[in-house]
Design an enzyme around this catalytic site. Structure first.
Site, PDB file in Angstrom:
ATOM      1  N   GLY A   1       0.677  -1.287   0.140  1.00  0.00           N
ATOM      2  CA  GLY A   1       0.012   0.050   0.017  1.00  0.00           C
ATOM      3  C   GLY A   1       0.764   1.324   0.012  1.00  0.00           C
ATOM      4  N   ALA A   2       2.121   1.007   0.369  1.00  0.00           N
ATOM      5  CA  ALA A   2       2.790   2.122   0.250  1.00  0.00           C
ATOM      6  C   ALA A   2       3.724   2.473  -0.782  1.00  0.00           C
ATOM      7  CB  ALA A   2       3.993   2.344   1.437  1.00  0.00           C
TER       8      ALA A   2
ATOM      9  N   THR B   1       4.453   3.005  -5.004  1.00  0.00           N
ATOM     10  CA  THR B   1       4.191   4.216  -6.051  1.00  0.00           C
ATOM     11  C   THR B   1       2.607   4.159  -6.452  1.00  0.00           C
ATOM     12  OG1 THR B   1       6.319   4.373  -6.633  1.00  0.00           O
ATOM     13  CG2 THR B   1       4.754   5.206  -8.138  1.00  0.00           C
TER      14      THR B   1
ATOM     15  N   VAL C   1      -0.805  -6.547  -9.638  1.00  0.00           N
ATOM     16  CA  VAL C   1      -0.193  -5.310 -10.479  1.00  0.00           C
ATOM     17  C   VAL C   1       1.253  -5.675 -10.772  1.00  0.00           C
ATOM     18  CG1 VAL C   1       0.175  -3.134 -10.737  1.00  0.00           C
ATOM     19  CG2 VAL C   1      -1.818  -3.756  -9.582  1.00  0.00           C
TER      20      VAL C   1
ATOM     21  N   ASN D   1       4.766  -7.069 -11.377  1.00  0.00           N
ATOM     22  CA  ASN D   1       5.491  -7.653 -12.568  1.00  0.00           C
ATOM     23  C   ASN D   1       6.275  -8.694 -12.221  1.00  0.00           C
ATOM     24  OD1 ASN D   1       4.287  -6.371 -14.917  1.00  0.00           O
ATOM     25  ND2 ASN D   1       5.431  -4.558 -14.591  1.00  0.00           N
TER      26      ASN D   1
ATOM     27  N   HIS E   1       1.374  -8.797 -20.746  1.00  0.00           N
ATOM     28  CA  HIS E   1       1.399  -7.132 -20.425  1.00  0.00           C
ATOM     29  C   HIS E   1       3.071  -6.971 -20.698  1.00  0.00           C
ATOM     30  CE1 HIS E   1       1.603  -3.376 -18.296  1.00  0.00           C
ATOM     31  NE2 HIS E   1       2.643  -3.678 -17.356  1.00  0.00           N
TER      32      HIS E   1
HETATM   33  N1  LIG Z   1       0.755  -4.149 -14.327  1.00  0.00           N
HETATM   34  C1  LIG Z   1       1.026  -3.155 -14.866  1.00  0.00           C
HETATM   35  O1  LIG Z   1       0.370  -2.377 -15.475  1.00  0.00           O
HETATM   36  C2  LIG Z   1       2.009  -2.444 -13.785  1.00  0.00           C
HETATM   37  C3  LIG Z   1       2.222  -0.704 -14.100  1.00  0.00           C
HETATM   38  C4  LIG Z   1       3.127  -0.542 -13.071  1.00  0.00           C
HETATM   39  C5  LIG Z   1       3.948  -1.041 -12.180  1.00  0.00           C
HETATM   40  N2  LIG Z   1       3.631  -2.141 -12.224  1.00  0.00           N
HETATM   41  C6  LIG Z   1       4.338  -3.135 -11.299  1.00  0.00           C
HETATM   42  O2  LIG Z   1       4.148  -2.877 -10.029  1.00  0.00           O
HETATM   43  C7  LIG Z   1       4.638  -3.225  -8.925  1.00  0.00           C
HETATM   44  C8  LIG Z   1       4.641  -2.119  -7.919  1.00  0.00           C
HETATM   45  O3  LIG Z   1       5.428  -1.105  -8.564  1.00  0.00           O
HETATM   46  P1  LIG Z   1       5.895   0.471  -7.853  1.00  0.00           P
HETATM   47  O4  LIG Z   1       6.664   1.072  -8.373  1.00  0.00           O
HETATM   48  O5  LIG Z   1       4.449   0.742  -7.060  1.00  0.00           O
HETATM   49  O6  LIG Z   1       6.534  -0.370  -6.331  1.00  0.00           O
HETATM   50  P2  LIG Z   1       7.526   0.368  -5.258  1.00  0.00           P
HETATM   51  O7  LIG Z   1       8.807  -0.046  -5.656  1.00  0.00           O
HETATM   52  O8  LIG Z   1       6.947   1.837  -5.204  1.00  0.00           O
HETATM   53  O9  LIG Z   1       6.910  -0.216  -3.944  1.00  0.00           O
HETATM   54  C9  LIG Z   1       6.921  -1.651  -3.759  1.00  0.00           C
HETATM   55  C10 LIG Z   1       6.362  -1.706  -2.249  1.00  0.00           C
HETATM   56  O10 LIG Z   1       6.025  -3.252  -1.886  1.00  0.00           O
HETATM   57  C11 LIG Z   1       6.255  -3.273  -0.416  1.00  0.00           C
HETATM   58  N3  LIG Z   1       6.454  -4.585  -0.324  1.00  0.00           N
HETATM   59  C12 LIG Z   1       7.392  -5.377  -0.354  1.00  0.00           C
HETATM   60  N4  LIG Z   1       7.167  -6.816   0.404  1.00  0.00           N
HETATM   61  C13 LIG Z   1       6.109  -6.495   0.776  1.00  0.00           C
HETATM   62  C14 LIG Z   1       5.082  -7.418   1.483  1.00  0.00           C
HETATM   63  N5  LIG Z   1       5.353  -8.663   1.882  1.00  0.00           N
HETATM   64  N6  LIG Z   1       3.841  -6.855   1.862  1.00  0.00           N
HETATM   65  C15 LIG Z   1       3.328  -5.794   1.467  1.00  0.00           C
HETATM   66  N7  LIG Z   1       4.183  -5.078   0.974  1.00  0.00           N
HETATM   67  C16 LIG Z   1       5.561  -5.295   0.503  1.00  0.00           C
HETATM   68  C17 LIG Z   1       7.514  -2.390  -0.450  1.00  0.00           C
HETATM   69  O11 LIG Z   1       7.736  -1.881   1.012  1.00  0.00           O
HETATM   70  C18 LIG Z   1       7.385  -1.355  -1.279  1.00  0.00           C
HETATM   71  O12 LIG Z   1       6.461  -0.072  -0.550  1.00  0.00           O
HETATM   72  C19 LIG Z   1       6.176  -3.733  -9.771  1.00  0.00           C
HETATM   73  O13 LIG Z   1       6.323  -4.978  -9.897  1.00  0.00           O
HETATM   74  C20 LIG Z   1       5.930  -2.886 -11.185  1.00  0.00           C
HETATM   75  O14 LIG Z   1       6.747  -3.519 -12.192  1.00  0.00           O
HETATM   76  C21 LIG Z   1       2.664  -3.122 -12.974  1.00  0.00           C
HETATM   77  O1  LIG Z   2       6.792   0.402 -14.190  1.00  0.00           O
HETATM   78  C1  LIG Z   2       6.676  -0.547 -14.850  1.00  0.00           C
HETATM   79  O2  LIG Z   2       7.189  -1.650 -14.412  1.00  0.00           O
HETATM   80  C2  LIG Z   2       6.228  -0.793 -16.327  1.00  0.00           C
HETATM   81  C3  LIG Z   2       4.757  -1.192 -16.178  1.00  0.00           C
HETATM   82  O3  LIG Z   2       4.477  -2.606 -16.286  1.00  0.00           O
HETATM   83  C4  LIG Z   2       3.844  -0.593 -17.044  1.00  0.00           C
HETATM   84  O4  LIG Z   2       3.118  -1.010 -17.865  1.00  0.00           O
HETATM   85  O5  LIG Z   2       3.813   0.922 -16.808  1.00  0.00           O
END
Ligand SMILES: NC(=O)c1ccc[n+]([C@@H]2O[C@H](COP(=O)([O-])OP(=O)(O)OC[C@H]3O[C@@H](n4cnc5c(N)ncnc54)[C@H](O)[C@@H]3O)[C@@H](O)[C@H]2O)c1
Ligand SMILES: O=C(O)C[C@H](O)C(=O)O
Length: 323
Positions: A8-9, A11, A134, A136, A190
Site C-alpha cells: 500500500g505504500a 508508488t 499489478v 510484474n 503485459h
Molecule cells: N501491471 C501493470 O500495468 C503495472 C504498472 C506499473 C507497475 N507495475 C508493477 O507493480 C509493482 C509495484 O510497482 P511500484 O513502483 O508501485 O513499487 P514500489 O517499488 O514503489 O513499492 C513496492 C512496495 O512493496 C512493498 N512490499 C514489499 N514486500 C511486501 C509485503 N510482503 N507486503 C506488503 N508490501 C510489501 C515495499 O515495502 C514497497 O512499499 C512492480 O512490480 C511494477 O513493475 C505493474
Molecule cells: O513500471 C513498470 O514496471 C512498467 C509497467 O508495467 C507499465 O506498464 O507501466
C-alpha cells in the site's frame, strides 16, 4: 467498498489509495505493508485528505466517510475486505542498469516469486475476494498467486489496462482525435508480446484499417512509452497515474450490480483461445464479486500469431517455476 492494498505504500498502491478516496469518500482502504513507517505516513496523509474530499465538517446525519488504515500484510485475516490489490514487489537493485528499460518487467520474476508465495500464505486467512495483481511480470505472477491460493478463477486477475490507454493515445494522435474517441482493446502479455486487437479498433465509432507497418510502429511506441516516462520523470516513479486510474476502473467494475462492458485482464486460462495453464489478458466482463464472463473474440492472423507467441513465452516461464 473496503479495498486492501498489499504494497500500500508503493508508488502504484498509494496512488490507487488516493484515487479510491477521491472517487468515493465512503470507500475504506487498508494499506498492507512490509514498510510500516511509510504505510503510516500514507495512511495519515490520506486520512487528512479525506477530510476535504468528504466535504468536512459534516453533520452527524450524513453517512460516515470510509477509513484509511494500515497494517502488516500478515494481519490481513483480521480485516473484512471487498477486494484486494497486490502491488508489492522486491525493489530492483540500484546497480541493475537495465531496470528502467524494456525487459524490466520480466527481470522482476525471480525476486517476486517468493514474495508472492508469502502473500498467498497471508491471503489463505481470508475467504476468496476479487484480487487484482499489478506486480510484474504480471501474467506470470497472477498465475503463481492463483495456483498457490486455489481460489476460483473468477476471483484472481492481473492488471494490464495501462497498455489499452497507451494504444488509444497512439492511435488518437495519428487520427487527430481525443484518445477517448478510440477503442482498441489489448490482449496477450503485459509487455513485449502485447496484442492490440486492431481488427476491432474504432475511431469515433468507425472501423479503421492499419497497415502491417502501422501496427508494428504502434506496438513499438506502446512498449517504449512507460520507460521513456520513467527516464524523464525518475526511475522510482512507475506509471502511477494510468495504473491508478485503470485499477479504479476495475474496482468500480467489481462493485457494479450488473455486468460491465468487456475489458481485458490477465486471467487463468482453461481452454479459452486454445490455451491452458497460463494467464494472458483476454476480454472479460466484471460484476460484483469477480469475473462474470470470459469472452472469445475472433482474431485476425496477425493477432492470433502474436497471442500464441505471448502464450508460449508465459507458459515457458510457468513450466519452469511450477514443475
Ligand atoms: N501491471 C501493470 O500495468 C503495472 C504498472 C506499473 C507497475 N507495475 C508493477 O507493480 C509493482 C509495484 O510497482 P511500484 O513502483 O508501485 O513499487 P514500489 O517499488 O514503489 O513499492 C513496492 C512496495 O512493496 C512493498 N512490499 C514489499 N514486500 C511486501 C509485503 N510482503 N507486503 C506488503 N508490501 C510489501 C515495499 O515495502 C514497497 O512499499 C512492480 O512490480 C511494477 O513493475 C505493474
Ligand atoms: O513500471 C513498470 O514496471 C512498467 C509497467 O508495467 C507499465 O506498464 O507501466
Amino acid at each position: 467498498m473496503h479495498v486492501g492494498i498489499i504494497g500500500g505504500a508503493s508508488t502504484i498502491g498509494s496512488t490507487l489509495a488516493y484515487g479510491l478516496v477521491c472517487d468515493d469518500p465512503h470507500n475504506s482502504v487498508t494499506l498492507f505493508e512490509a514498510a510500516l513507517d511509510a504505510a503510516w505516513g500514507h495512511a495519515t496523509d490520506l486520512r487528512h485528505a479525506s477530510y476535504h474530499l468528504a466535504g468536512g465538517p459534516r453533520s452527524a446525519a450524513e453517512a460516515a466517510p470510509g477509513e484509511v488504515t494500515y497494517a502488516p500484510t500478515e494481519d490481513i485475516g483480521e480485516y473484512d475486505l471487498d477486494a484486494v490489490v497486490v502491488t508489492a514487489r522486491v525493489p530492483p537493485s540500484a546497480d541493475d542498469t537495465q531496470r528502467g528499460s524494456r525487459g524490466a518487467r520480466t527481470r522482476e520474476l525471480d525476486a517476486n516469486l517468493p514474495l508472492i508465495d508469502g502473500i498467498a500464505d497471508s491471503l489463505d486467512a481470508i475467504d476468496p475476494v476479487p484480487t487484482v495483481v499489478v506486480t510484474n511480470p504480471v501474467d506470470r505472477i497472477v498465475y503463481r498467486l492463483w495456483s498457490r491460493l486455489g481460489w476460483p478463477r473468477s476471483k484472481v486477475m492481473g492488471f494490464s489496462l495501462a497498455e489499452t490507454a497507451r494504444v488509444a493515445d497512439a492511435i488518437a494522435r495519428r487520427h487527430g482525435v481525443h484518445p477517448t474517441r478510440v477503442s482498441c482493446p489489448t490482449m496477450g502479455e503485459h509487455g513485449e508480446r502485447v496484442v492490440p486487437v486492431f481488427s476491432r479498433a474504432t475511431v469515433a465509432g468507425e472501423a479503421v484499417p492499419f497497415t502491417p507497418a502501422e501496427r508494428d510502429e504502434i506496438v513499438d511506441e506502446v512498449l517504449e512509452i512507460p520507460f521513456e516516462i520513467a527516464e524523464k520523470r525518475g526511475i522510482a516513479d512507475s506509471s502511477r497515474w494510468v495504473s491508478g486510474a485503470g485499477l479504479l476502473r476495475v474496482l468500480r467494475g467489481l462493485s457494479s450490480p450488473g455486468a460491465t462492458d468487456p475489458l481485458c485482464l490477465s486471467v487463468p486460462l482453461d481452454g479459452e483461445y486454445g490455451f491452458t495453464d497460463a494467464c494472458l489478458s483476454v476480454p472479460v466482463t466484471l460484476a460484483e464479486g469477480g469475473i462474470d464472463r470470459t469472452i472469445e473474440w475472433d482474431l485476425d492472423e496477425w493477432e492470433s500469431a502474436r497471442l500464441r507467441e505471448a502464450y508460449d513465452a508465459v507458459r515457458e516461464d510457468v513450466r519452469r517455476f511450477e514443475d
